[in-house]
Design an enzyme around this catalytic site. Structure first.
Site, PDB file in Angstrom:
ATOM      1  N   GLY A 159       0.836  -1.190   0.000  1.00 10.51           N
ATOM      2  CA  GLY A 159       0.000   0.000   0.000  1.00 10.51           C
ATOM      3  C   GLY A 159       0.872   1.240   0.000  1.00 10.51           C
ATOM      4  N   ARG A 160       0.351   2.330   0.589  1.00  5.31           N
ATOM      5  CA  ARG A 160       1.115   3.578   0.611  1.00  5.31           C
ATOM      6  C   ARG A 160       2.473   3.400   1.273  1.00  5.31           C
ATOM      7  NH1 ARG A 160      -3.994   5.506   2.376  1.00  5.31           N
ATOM      8  NH2 ARG A 160      -5.051   6.886   0.905  1.00  5.31           N
ATOM      9  N   ILE A 161       2.460   2.786   2.483  1.00 10.19           N
ATOM     10  CA  ILE A 161       3.716   2.658   3.235  1.00 10.19           C
ATOM     11  C   ILE A 161       4.647   1.650   2.578  1.00 10.19           C
ATOM     12  CG2 ILE A 161       4.724   1.983   5.443  1.00 10.19           C
ATOM     13  CD1 ILE A 161       2.164   3.102   6.774  1.00 10.19           C
ATOM     14  N   ARG A 181      -2.590  -8.126  -1.460  1.00 11.41           N
ATOM     15  CA  ARG A 181      -3.920  -8.642  -1.767  1.00 11.41           C
ATOM     16  C   ARG A 181      -4.277  -8.383  -3.226  1.00 11.41           C
ATOM     17  NH1 ARG A 181      -8.821  -6.537   1.894  1.00 11.41           N
ATOM     18  NH2 ARG A 181      -7.962  -4.571   1.110  1.00 11.41           N
ATOM     19  N   THR A 241       6.729  -2.656  11.276  1.00 11.28           N
ATOM     20  CA  THR A 241       6.296  -1.320  11.700  1.00 11.28           C
ATOM     21  C   THR A 241       4.799  -1.162  11.491  1.00 11.28           C
ATOM     22  OG1 THR A 241       6.853  -0.440   9.501  1.00 11.28           O
ATOM     23  CG2 THR A 241       8.521  -0.212  11.237  1.00 11.28           C
ATOM     24  N   SER A 242       4.082  -2.271  11.375  1.00  9.12           N
ATOM     25  CA  SER A 242       2.647  -2.243  11.087  1.00  9.12           C
ATOM     26  C   SER A 242       1.844  -2.488  12.354  1.00  9.12           C
ATOM     27  CB  SER A 242       2.320  -3.277  10.007  1.00  9.12           C
ATOM     28  OG  SER A 242       0.934  -3.345   9.778  1.00  9.12           O
ATOM     29  N   ARG A 243       1.532  -3.749  12.615  1.00  9.16           N
ATOM     30  CA  ARG A 243       0.822  -4.143  13.826  1.00  9.16           C
ATOM     31  C   ARG A 243       1.410  -5.451  14.330  1.00  9.16           C
ATOM     32  NH1 ARG A 243      -0.839   0.361  14.188  1.00  9.16           N
ATOM     33  NH2 ARG A 243      -3.013   1.068  14.352  1.00  9.16           N
ATOM     34  N   GLU A 272       0.960  -5.206  23.037  1.00 10.42           N
ATOM     35  CA  GLU A 272       1.501  -3.951  23.574  1.00 10.42           C
ATOM     36  C   GLU A 272       0.470  -3.214  24.427  1.00 10.42           C
ATOM     37  OE1 GLU A 272       1.444  -0.534  20.334  1.00 10.42           O
ATOM     38  OE2 GLU A 272       2.512  -2.265  19.548  1.00 10.42           O
ATOM     39  N   HIS A 290       6.712   1.592  19.620  1.00  8.59           N
ATOM     40  CA  HIS A 290       5.656   2.026  18.684  1.00  8.59           C
ATOM     41  C   HIS A 290       5.836   3.504  18.317  1.00  8.59           C
ATOM     42  CE1 HIS A 290       1.257   1.114  17.364  1.00  8.59           C
ATOM     43  NE2 HIS A 290       1.841   1.962  16.526  1.00  8.59           N
ATOM     44  N   GLY A 292       7.005   4.543  15.095  1.00  9.54           N
ATOM     45  CA  GLY A 292       7.172   4.686  13.657  1.00  9.54           C
ATOM     46  C   GLY A 292       6.619   5.979  13.100  1.00  9.54           C
TER      47      GLY A 292
END
Length: 328
Positions: A159-161, A181, A241-243, A272, A290, A292
């Site tokens: 995606g964007r990131i 996806r 760096t997502s979840r 977390e 967290h 980022g």
């Protein structure tokens, strides 16, 4: 006739310029203590607010939203991810949900590259050695890491990131591979010289570096399962760096301890703010709290998007960053 300002409840302390703007535009209740709210406090908030501004630390489950007062019509999330909000339950109660996409792309992509370099070049270990007073000077075999130029980077989530990470990684001479996806447009693939993998298993097994950049949804929970992690090469590293929920953290910890994976850079964690104590013991892991998206510019941009979403909604228009259940 002066129109009454809507009651906006903000769950965490935001940048001062954003709080000031909210106070000017709305009847705003701020969280001066900046302490994370309990479930009981969140229930109290949804019982009184007309517009709620939560953050990633606020678990707005269906059981919390069941207490929402009839005048709560907008949840203007301060952040991109909405996995902490039961979006379906919100819409079932007639509550619109918005987020703040796009403004954190560069900051998160920068942090992803920072973690890749920190793990590959053992920056945190070196910093600790320099501070310890035990460094004995330069030696040819001291603190050897790995060159990243020429390595294969597998991006999970283009995606964007993920795309921003790919553009940065190209500047470091990394070969770009990705699983997504939906396949990226041919123009983007050509620009990045990116290789698309239909099979995540096949990509994971062949990469030197894996970067997690997909959102957390029911479909991506433990997408990097114990089975998939075992497909990774023993000299590979993984960065997230997502979840935290996208990786089976317990399995990752075991494999890092047993050197079945060379290293990891983690900015997010499955439970977390709790971090697995065994992760904290490992030298081959870089751990960040967290952060980022933690730039002044990014956090102000997030707040400005929240204000725009609220103002647009209050003025009777569809907010620009509406999140629909079908999008998740």
């Amino acid at each position: 006739m002066v129109r009454r300002k809507p009651l906006v409840v903000v769950t965490r302390k935001l940048p001062e310029v954003i709080e000031t703007r909210m106070m000017e535009l709305f009847d705003t209740r701020l969280n001066e203590s900046d302490a994370s709210w309990t479930k009981a406090e969140l229930i109290e908030a949804v019982q009184t607010a007309e517009i709620l501004v939560p953050t990633v630390t606020d678990r707005l489950t269906s059981s919390v939203l069941a207490h929402a007062n009839p005048n709560l019509r907008l949840i203007a999330n301060y952040g991109t991810g909405v996995d902490h909000i039961d979006v379906e339950a919100a819409y079932a109660r007639g509550i619109t949900v918005t987020n703040t996409p796009g403004v954190l792309t560069d900051d998160t992509a920068d942090m992803t590259m920072a973690l890749i370099l920190a793990v590959a070049r053992r920056l945190v270990e070196g910093e600790r050695l320099a501070r310890s007073g035990e460094w004995g000077g330069w030696r040819p075999t001291s603190m050897l890491g790995h060159r990243i130029t020429g390595k294969r980077l597998g991006i999970l989530g283009m995606g964007r990131i993920g795309t921003a990470v790919a553009r940065r990684a190209r500047g470091f001479g990394l070969a770009i591979h990705y699983h997504n996806r939906r396949r990226a447009p041919a123009e983007l693939e050509n620009e990045l010289e990116a290789t698309h993998w239909e099979s995540l298993d096949q990509m994971v097994a062949r990469m030197d570096i894996i970067s997690i950049n997909c959102p957390h949804t029911p479909a991506t929970f433990h997408l990097l399962s114990a089975r998939r992690l075992k497909l990774m090469r023993p000299d590979a590293i993984i960065v997230n760096t997502s979840r935290g929920e996208v990786i089976d953290e317990a399995a990752l910890t075991r494999m890092l301890r047993q050197k079945e994976i060379a290293g990891a850079g983690l900015d997010v964690f499955e439970h977390e703010p709790a971090i697995n104590p065994r992760l904290r013991e490992l030298d081959n892991v870089v751990l960040l709290p967290h952060m980022g998206s933690a730039t002044i510019e990014g956090r102000i941009d997030m707040g400005e998007k929240v204000v725009i979403n609220i103002k647009t909604f209050v003025d009777g228009h569809r907010p620009p960053d509406r999140v629909l259940p079908s999008m998740l």
